[in-house]
Structures are given as C-alpha cells and as structure tokens.
Design an enzyme around this catalytic site. Structure first.
Site, PDB file in Angstrom:
ATOM      1  N   ASN A  71       2.087  -3.384   9.727  1.00 27.73           N
ATOM      2  CA  ASN A  71       1.101  -3.828   8.846  1.00 27.73           C
ATOM      3  C   ASN A  71       0.539  -4.926   9.447  1.00 27.73           C
ATOM      4  OD1 ASN A  71       1.005  -2.322   6.065  1.00 27.73           O
ATOM      5  ND2 ASN A  71       3.352  -2.550   6.639  1.00 27.73           N
ATOM      6  N   THR A  84       0.365  10.568  -5.577  1.00 26.47           N
ATOM      7  CA  THR A  84       0.566  10.038  -4.241  1.00 26.47           C
ATOM      8  C   THR A  84      -0.369   9.583  -3.381  1.00 26.47           C
ATOM      9  OG1 THR A  84       2.032  10.114  -2.342  1.00 26.47           O
ATOM     10  CG2 THR A  84       1.188  12.002  -3.226  1.00 26.47           C
ATOM     11  N   GLU A 119       7.062   2.869   6.112  1.00 31.54           N
ATOM     12  CA  GLU A 119       6.864   2.265   7.210  1.00 31.54           C
ATOM     13  C   GLU A 119       7.961   1.138   7.562  1.00 31.54           C
ATOM     14  OE1 GLU A 119       2.182   1.761   6.516  1.00 31.54           O
ATOM     15  OE2 GLU A 119       3.064  -0.048   6.136  1.00 31.54           O
TER      16      GLU A 119
END
Length: 405
Positions: A400, A179, A276
């Site tokens: 983003n 990860t 996100e």
C-alpha cells in the site's frame, strides 16, 4: 464453466497497466435479468452512480469493466466520463447507452483515460467468447496475485443449470454491500425480483462477511445476471406472487440459493486468502450473543484490531489482545465470567480469565497453521455471526505504500 447467453472479452487498453489486459467486456443475451448490490460509501465512484441509474432504466446488455483507474473522487467529470464510455459502446452495438453498466477499479482521484478505453472497444467486441471467463478474471485484477473464479451446476426443472462467477479484491476490503467487484452469471430462468432477493441473501453471508483491512471501497459492486437459456420454469419469489408455490418450486429455489451461496462463499474466501500480504485465513465465530448485530459487532472489533492482526501474522497466541477486543466491543452489561474464547478447539479463556487447562504450546500449534478459527461464546443469548479475515503483515504496508509508485 461457460454460461449460455454470456460472452466475455479481455483486452489491453493501457488504462494504467502496460503489457496486460485491463479492459473487460461482458455481453448478456437479450432478455437477461440482472440484480446488483453496490457500495454504500458516500464517496461512491462515478461508475457506481451511473450503473445504478442504468439498472433502473433498461435491461442491461453489456457490462464494461476497467482495472487500474477507479474513476472515484472525480466529480462531475467522472460521471461524464463513465457515461461517455457507455455511449461509445452503444454506438458500436446499436443499443441504448442505458443498457451498458460501467464498473471501474484502481487508483482513486484520477480521471479515467476515456480515449484509451474507447479505442480498445472494437478489439474487445471482436474478441468476445463464451470461454472468456478466465481471461476476464485476470484482467480485472489490481493488487490481486491470482484470479478468482468459481462455478456450480445443478438441475432445475429437469434442465442442467450453470452458475459461474469471477471476483477481484485483495485490499480496501470491508464490504458494505457486496465485494470489490464480482460478476456472476447463470443460464437459469429467474424473475428479476427473485434474482435480487437471492443475490442479497448470498452477499450477506459471504462478501459482506469478510474483512482484510477494515476499509470499504468507493467502487464495490456485485452483479448477478440470469440469461434463462437453460429453459427451466422461471424461479420466482413466493412473496411476489399471489398464487400458491408448489413444493417442487420451493425445493428448486432453495437449491438455486444454496448453489449461489456456495459460489459466493468460495469467491469471498479466495479474496481473503489473497489479501494484500496475507499469510493466514481466520474465521472469527461469535456465538451466544443476544442478537446477530451484537455478534457481528464483536467479530468486527476483533477482525479490525491491528494488535490482533499482527499477532496472527506472528503466529503468537497473544490471547490478551483478543480478550481486550471483546471487552471494548461496546456490549452493555457483558458478564465476563460467562465469556469463553477458543483457538479452534483449544479453550483459552473462561471464568473471566485464562482457562485452567490452557497450555501455551496448544495455542501456538493452532496459530502456526495457515487457516484456523477464533471462537468467542458470549454466554448471553442464542445469536451468532461469522466473519472471515486475515493477518496484517509487513507486505501489506509495503504494497500500500508503493501502490501509486
């Protein structure tokens, strides 16, 4: 849950963020065994390269982690900066620089502010505390909205053993080794070869089986450290020894592996939950494939389809998008009449089209939940795969788009 032989500190170094901790130092007791997995991205970050080198040279005593700057795409200077940070810590602690493993996360393509990082090291050393897990979990966050920490306990050799881990990650998540960043420690005694095998197995079923946006980071790393302070007879990999393994040793190794798998799965789920802008946790479960690779191929195609992911966000049971993803996954000689597609237990597709018993409101009820499964049976074998993913929302684009502003 504290791990004997491990101390942590989190301090502010103003690497990118202001008024928050962004530098973590983890001290490992002498004699600690370490295993690790790293990104396979060709543009791997400088700290990944240095950590790999150091891990093969010396037994690690320190993990040095910064948030806010990835030190990736920084060429020869990035490598020197990572090594300079290791040297600075080695001078303060009187150890070999190769006993420091550096890790970074944050913006790619910017040089690491080495002076700020090294200036904070004395404060970090003074703050070392075995109770520092929660503070460390918060300090390594970037776009994460919450810390990710998990712990397990079990008995080995008549001794209570603890495993505790932290992870960070919310975007640029499609691991190809581990990860984003994960650090796990245990006080169990485990031989290095056995520790690496255990970590690889745990990673494959957890961190390597999640996707938020289909992007593999330049900085992915996962470390498992075993201090041996619990005093159990060391766990060993049966394949690495000539002697016969007793039933008790086999049972205890399986118990340790199960605990590690469970801990990694919890952290991996927390990463996807915190994706996100994510609002849904979705388990894509592929069955009746010819091979596990084929099953994963279908799972990946579904998970990385923007059309599927936006339908998930809208709670829209637009099953045609899932069907289309299965069809373009690249399986040879796929018999569509044998394919079945479900949302949880609601059968949507069978016999090459919409199942006769399917009702739109049933699919809508599943999609309205914040956690559910997409199941696909391919009708061509006995292999399977599972992949955790999430939806794609307006907030993902906003987060983003604004990441460097």
């Amino acid at each position: 849950m504290n791990v004997t032989g491990v101390r942590l500190a989190a301090v502010p170094a103003a690497i990118r963020y202001r008024d928050r901790d962004d530098l973590v130092l983890i001290e490992l007791a002498e004699g600690t065994a370490c295993a690790a997995t790293f990104t396979r991205n060709a543009f791997c970050a400088a700290p990944v390269t240095v950590a790999r080198e150091h891990l093969t040279a010396e037994a690690p005593r320190w993990l040095l982690i910064n948030a806010g700057n990835a030190n990736a795409g920084t060429g020869a200077r990035g490598l020197e900066d990572a090594r300079a940070c290791c040297r600075a810590l080695s001078v303060l602690t009187s150890i070999n620089p190769a006993q420091v493993l550096p890790f970074s996360t944050g913006v790619i393509g910017e040089y690491l502010p080495v002076e700020r990082l090294t200036a904070a090291l004395p404060q970090a050393l003074a703050a070392l505390d075995e109770n520092g897990w929660d503070a460390a979990a918060r300090a390594i966050m970037t776009t994460d909205t919450r810390p990710k920490i998990a712990t397990r306990q079990l008995m080995l050799g008549g001794q209570q053993v603890t495993l505790t881990g932290i992870a960070k990650g919310a975007g640029m998540i499609r691991p190809d080794m581990a990860t984003m960043l994960a650090f796990i420690a245990t006080d169990a005694a485990v031989t290095p070869a056995c520790l690496q095998r255990c970590l690889t197995q745990a990673v494959d079923g957890s961190f390597n089986a999640i996707s938020i946006d289909g992007d593999t980071s330049t900085n992915d790393a996962c470390v498992l450290a075993a201090t041996g302070a619990a005093g159990n007879p060391p766990l060993d990999d049966p394949s690495s020894t000539d002697r016969e393994t007793t039933d008790l040793e086999t049972t205890e190794l399986k118990a340790f592996q199960q605990a590690l798998n469970s801990l990694c799965d919890e952290l991996a789920r927390a990463i996807v939950r915190d994706g996100e802008g994510a609002t849904k946790l979705v388990s894509i479960e592929i069955g009746e494939a010819r091979t596990a690779t084929e099953a994963r191929q279908v799972a990946d195609t579904i998970a990385h389809s923007p059309l599927v992911k936006t339908a998930l966000f809208a709670s829209d049971p637009n099953w045609g998008r899932i069907l289309a993803a299965v069809g373009r996954a690249g399986l040879e000689d796929l018999d569509i009449d044998k394919v079945r597609i479900r949302l949880d237990d609601v059968l949507i597709v069978s016999g090459g089209g919409r199942d006769p018993g399917y009702q739109e409101q049933a699919g809508q009820a599943v999609m309205a939940k914040d956690s559910f499964s997409i199941g696909v049976d391919l009708g061509r074998g006995r292999s399977s795969a599972r992949l955790l993913t999430c939806d794609l929302s307006y907030d993902y684009v906003r987060i983003n788009a604004e990441y460097r502003t």
